[in-house]
Design an enzyme around this catalytic site. Structure first.
Site, short mmCIF file in Angstrom:
data_model
loop_
_atom_site.label_atom_id
_atom_site.label_comp_id
_atom_site.label_asym_id
_atom_site.label_seq_id
_atom_site.Cartn_x
_atom_site.Cartn_y
_atom_site.Cartn_z
N GLU A 215 21.35 24.57 39.90
CA GLU A 215 21.75 24.76 38.50
C GLU A 215 23.19 25.26 38.42
O GLU A 215 24.01 24.76 37.65
CB GLU A 215 20.83 25.78 37.81
CG GLU A 215 19.40 25.33 37.60
CD GLU A 215 18.49 25.65 38.78
OE1 GLU A 215 18.99 25.82 39.92
OE2 GLU A 215 17.26 25.72 38.55
N GLY A 266 18.62 39.02 44.71
CA GLY A 266 19.17 38.51 43.45
C GLY A 266 18.74 39.33 42.25
O GLY A 266 19.55 39.71 41.40
N ARG A 267 17.45 39.66 42.17
CA ARG A 267 16.95 40.38 40.99
C ARG A 267 17.31 41.86 41.01
O ARG A 267 16.99 42.59 40.08
CB ARG A 267 15.44 40.16 40.84
CG ARG A 267 14.65 40.46 42.10
CD ARG A 267 13.24 39.88 42.00
NE ARG A 267 12.46 40.08 43.23
CZ ARG A 267 12.47 39.27 44.27
NH1 ARG A 267 13.26 38.20 44.26
NH2 ARG A 267 11.73 39.50 45.32
N GLU A 352 8.66 37.99 40.28
CA GLU A 352 9.20 37.42 41.51
C GLU A 352 9.01 38.41 42.67
O GLU A 352 8.83 38.02 43.82
CB GLU A 352 10.69 37.07 41.34
CG GLU A 352 11.22 36.13 42.42
CD GLU A 352 12.57 35.50 42.08
OE1 GLU A 352 12.60 34.38 41.53
OE2 GLU A 352 13.60 36.13 42.37
N HIS A 383 4.91 40.04 14.04
CA HIS A 383 4.63 38.92 13.13
C HIS A 383 4.32 37.65 13.91
O HIS A 383 4.39 36.54 13.35
CB HIS A 383 5.81 38.73 12.18
CG HIS A 383 6.07 39.95 11.36
ND1 HIS A 383 5.43 40.18 10.16
CD2 HIS A 383 6.82 41.04 11.61
CE1 HIS A 383 5.81 41.36 9.68
NE2 HIS A 383 6.66 41.91 10.55
N LYS A 492 11.76 23.52 44.35
CA LYS A 492 13.16 23.09 44.54
C LYS A 492 13.22 21.86 45.44
O LYS A 492 13.93 20.89 45.16
CB LYS A 492 13.97 24.21 45.21
CG LYS A 492 14.29 25.39 44.32
CD LYS A 492 15.18 26.37 45.10
CE LYS A 492 15.27 27.72 44.40
NZ LYS A 492 15.99 28.72 45.19
O1 F6P Z 1 14.78 31.36 41.88
C1 F6P Z 1 15.00 31.91 43.12
C2 F6P Z 1 16.31 32.63 43.24
O2 F6P Z 1 16.59 32.65 44.61
C3 F6P Z 1 16.32 34.03 42.64
O3 F6P Z 1 15.70 34.95 43.45
C4 F6P Z 1 17.77 34.23 42.46
O4 F6P Z 1 18.04 35.33 41.65
C5 F6P Z 1 18.16 32.90 41.86
O5 F6P Z 1 17.38 31.97 42.58
C6 F6P Z 1 19.62 32.55 41.94
O6 F6P Z 1 20.07 32.48 43.26
P1 F6P Z 1 21.60 32.49 43.60
O7 F6P Z 1 22.20 33.76 43.11
O8 F6P Z 1 21.68 32.35 45.10
O9 F6P Z 1 22.25 31.30 42.92
#
Ligand code: F6P
Length: 527
Positions: A215, A266-267, A352, A383, A492
Site C-alpha cells: 500500500e 509497528g503498532r 494484532e 444513536h 498478502k
Molecule cells: O499489517 C501488518 C503490518 O506489518 C503492521 O504490523 C504494520 O504496522 C503495517 O503492516 C505496516 O508495516 P510497515 O510500517 O512496514 O509498512
C-alpha cells in the site's frame, strides 16, 4: 522466575481457583455488589499518571481481583515485564526485543531508578540522537512558510498512531502546516488528498518500517509521479523516509531519512520517528510532553505494586471478562471528538498483538484470546449501536473515556457530553423494569470509565502507554507472543498471486468462489 519459564495462566492452580470463584456466583449482579459494599467504587478504581480509571461497574469483586493478582504472580508477570524493559527478546518468534518504552526514556531524570540500564545505553543514545534530529526537522518544517501541507503515507502502525494523535491534539497545532494521511491502497484516497495540494508546497512523509508494504510503496510511487507531473522539481526536498530500511528508501530517491529499529513494533512505533507527522503538527515541545506522559506511565507500570498498578489491574480485568465471563468483544466509546480514531488505533494495538491461537511454544491455546475491539465516539454511538448494548442478547463491556476540560469556547456542549457518558454507564448498570415489555432494560451490563482531566500531549501519551501495557499483561498471562503478527502474511501473499490473475482472467488452481468472482471482475481489468 525466569521469564522464559513462565507457565500459561490456565496451567496454574490459581486459574482453577479463579474459575471456582466465578462458578460460586454465576448470577453476579453489580447493583447488589454496590449495595453490599459501600467501598466498592474506591476498591475498584484508582488514579495513575494523568488519568483516573473506574471499573467498579464490571462484574468483578475484590475477591476475584485478589485471585487474579495471585494468578499474575504465579504466571511471572513481573519477571516478564522486567524482561520487556531490560530489552530481552520477549518477541520470541522473531527473536527480538520490544523496547518501545526506551523511545520515551528521557535523556536525564528517568523516573525508573537504574533504567535505562548501562546495557541499554548505546541504544538509548541512538534513540535520543534520532529524536533530536527529527524534532529539529519538525520545527524547520513548521517554520517554513512555503510548506503548507504535509502528507503522511503509511499504513497500520505507520498510520494509525500518528493519525489518531494528530486529530486528538488538534488544539496544539496552531501555526503548523496542514497534515493529511493516506493509507489505503484504494487510489481514491490519495487522489482526493492530492486534488487540493500544490507540489511545491507539499512535503510527503513515506513511513514504512520495512519499506516493502504494498500500500505504502504504491501510494509513494503515485505521489512522486503526481509531484513530477505537476511540475514539482526537487524530490529530495519534498519526500522524506521514515523506516528501518534506510537503503530501500534511498533506492526510491529519498535523501532525508529518519531511522528506527527492528525492536520497535509497528503498532508501538508512534513514539519513534514514525511520529514525525505528529511532531510537525504539535511541535517539538508538544512531542516531548507526549513522550514524557508515556514515560510516567512506564514508571508506574514498572514500580507500582500489582495491587495498585493500573495496567496490571485493567489487563487482568480484560482477562476476566474474556476468559471467565466469556465476553467476546469490547466497545470503546471515547466522549471526545478528537479521539474519534482511538478505537481504530486500539484495534490494531490489541487485536494484532493478542489475536493469537498458539502459545510461545506453538501449542494450541485452550482459552480465548483478544476480544473484538470496536467503537465510535460518543454521543454518535448512542444513536447507532447503543440499542444493542442496552437491550441486545449479547453482553458487551463498554469502556467509556471522558475528558473533564473542554478546549472549545462553545457554551452548552461539554456538560451535556460528559453527562451523556455518565448516563450511558449508569443506564447500562441500573437498567429499567418493564417486565415483558419493550421498555425493559435488564441492566447489570458491565462498563469501565477512564477519565482525563484534559486532553494534552502528556495525557494522551500516558493513555496510550496504559493501553500498551494492559495489552502486554493479558498477552503475558495467555502465554502468547504479543509482538509478532504472522497472521497478516497469508493474505498478502495471496493478493500478490491474484493481482495478475485479475488482468489475465487465469483462474487455474483457485477455489470455486475466488474463480467465480474473478470471472465477474476480470472484464473490468482487461488491458
Ligand atoms: O499489517 C501488518 C503490518 O506489518 C503492521 O504490523 C504494520 O504496522 C503495517 O503492516 C505496516 O508495516 P510497515 O510500517 O512496514 O509498512
Amino acid at each position: 522466575m525466569d521469564w522464559r519459564e513462565r507457565p500459561r495462566c490456565d496451567e496454574t492452580p490459581e486459574w482453577a481457583a479463579l474459575t471456582r470463584l466465578a462458578a460460586a456466583q454465576p448470577d453476579f449482579d453489580v447493583r447488589a455488589a454496590f449495595a453490599r459494599d459501600p467501598e466498592r467504587f474506591a476498591r475498584l478504581s484508582q488514579g495513575a499518571p494523568e488519568l483516573f480509571a473506574d471499573w467498579s461497574r464490571s462484574r468483578i469483586d475484590a475477591a476475584a481481583e485478589a485471585q487474579l493478582l495471585a494468578l499474575a504472580r504465579a504466571c511471572g508477570l513481573e519477571a516478564h515485564r522486567d524482561a520487556l524493559f531490560a530489552g530481552e527478546p520477549v518477541n520470541t518468534t522473531e527473536g527480538r526485543a520490544a523496547l518501545h518504552p526506551l523511545l520515551r526514556a528521557p535523556a536525564v531524570g528517568s523516573a525508573i531508578a537504574g533504567w535505562p540500564t548501562p546495557a541499554l545505553a548505546p541504544l538509548h543514545r541512538a534513540v535520543l540522537e534520532t529524536l533530536e534530529r527529527m524534532l529539529a526537522y519538525a520545527e524547520a518544517v513548521r517554520a517554513d512558510p512555503d510548506m503548507t501541507d504535509v502528507v503522511n503515507i503509511g499504513i497500520g502502525g505507520s498510520d494509525l498512531g500518528p493519525r489518531m494523535a494528530v486529530q486528538a491534539l488538534a488544539a496544539w497545532g496552531a501555526a503548523g502546516p496542514r497534515v493529511h494521511f493516506v493509507s489505503n491502497l484504494d487510489g481514491h484516497e490519495l487522489a482526493q488528498t492530492l486534488a487540493g495540494l500544490a507540489p511545491e508546497r507539499t512535503l510527503f512523509l513515506v513511513v514504512s518500517k520495512t519499506f516493502t508494504t504494498l500500500e505504502t510503496l504504491t501510494n509513494a510511487h503515485s505521489a512522486r509521479d503526481w509531484f513530477l507531473a505537476q511540475g514539482g522539481r526537487d524530490v529530495a526536498r519534498h519526500f522524506v523516509g521514515i523506516t528501518t530500511a534506510v537503503e530501500a528508501a534511498r533506492a526510491f530517491g529519498i535523501e532525508t531519512t529518519f531511522g528506527f529499529w527492528d525492536w520497535v513494533g509497528g503498532r508501538y512505533s508512534v513514539w519513534s520517528a514514525v511520529g514525525l507527522a505528529l511532531a510537525i503538527a504539535i511541535g517539538a515541545e508538544g512531542f516531548r510532553a507526549f513522550l514524557a506522559g508515556a514515560h510516567a506511565m512506564d514508571a508506574h507500570f514498572c514500580t507500582a505494586p500489582l495491587e495498585a498498578n493500573l495496567p496490571a489491574r485493567l489487563g487482568l480485568l480484560d482477562l476476566w471478562n474474556r476468559d471467565v465471563l466469556g465476553f467476546g468483544s469490547r466497545c470503546v466509546a471515547p466522549y471526545h471528538a478528537g479521539l474519534a480514531r482511538l478505537p481504530a488505533y486500539l484495534q490494531q494495538l490489541e487485536m494484532e498483538s493478542n489475536g493469537k491461537r498458539v502459545d510461545l511454544r506453538g501449542r494450541a491455546l485452550t482459552l480465548p484470546t483478544s476480544p473484538v475491539v470496536w467503537g465510535e465516539p460518543g454521543t454518535n454511538g448512542q444513536h447507532a449501536f447503543f440499542q444493542l448494548l442496552h437491550q441486545g442478547t449479547d453482553v458487551i463491556p463498554v469502556e467509556f473515556l471522558a475528558v473533564a476540560r473542554a478546549r472549545h469556547g462553545l457554551v452548552g456542549h461539554h456538560a451535556g457530553l460528559v453527562a451523556n457518558a455518565l448516563a450511558q454507564a449508569r443506564a447500562l448498570m441500573v437498567g429499567q423494569d418493564d417486565p415483558g415489555g419493550h421498555r425493559h432494560f435488564p441492566g447489570n451490563r458491565p462498563s469501565s470509565f477512564l477519565l482525563l482531566e484534559d486532553l494534552t500531549p502528556r495525557s494522551l501519551g500516558a493513555l496510550l502507554a496504559l493501553y500498551e501495557h494492559r495489552v502486554f499483561v493479558s498477552g503475558s498471562l495467555w502465554g502468547i507472543d504479543s509482538f509478532d503478527q504472522w497472521g497478516v502474511e497469508l493474505g498478502k501473499a495471496l493478493a500478490r498471486d491474484l493481482t495478475p490473475r485479475l488482468l489475465s482472467g487465469d483462474v487455474t488452481g483457485l477455489d470455486a468462489a475466488t474463480a467465480g468472482l474473478i470471472g465477474r471482475l476480470a472484464p473490468f481489468f482487461e488491458k
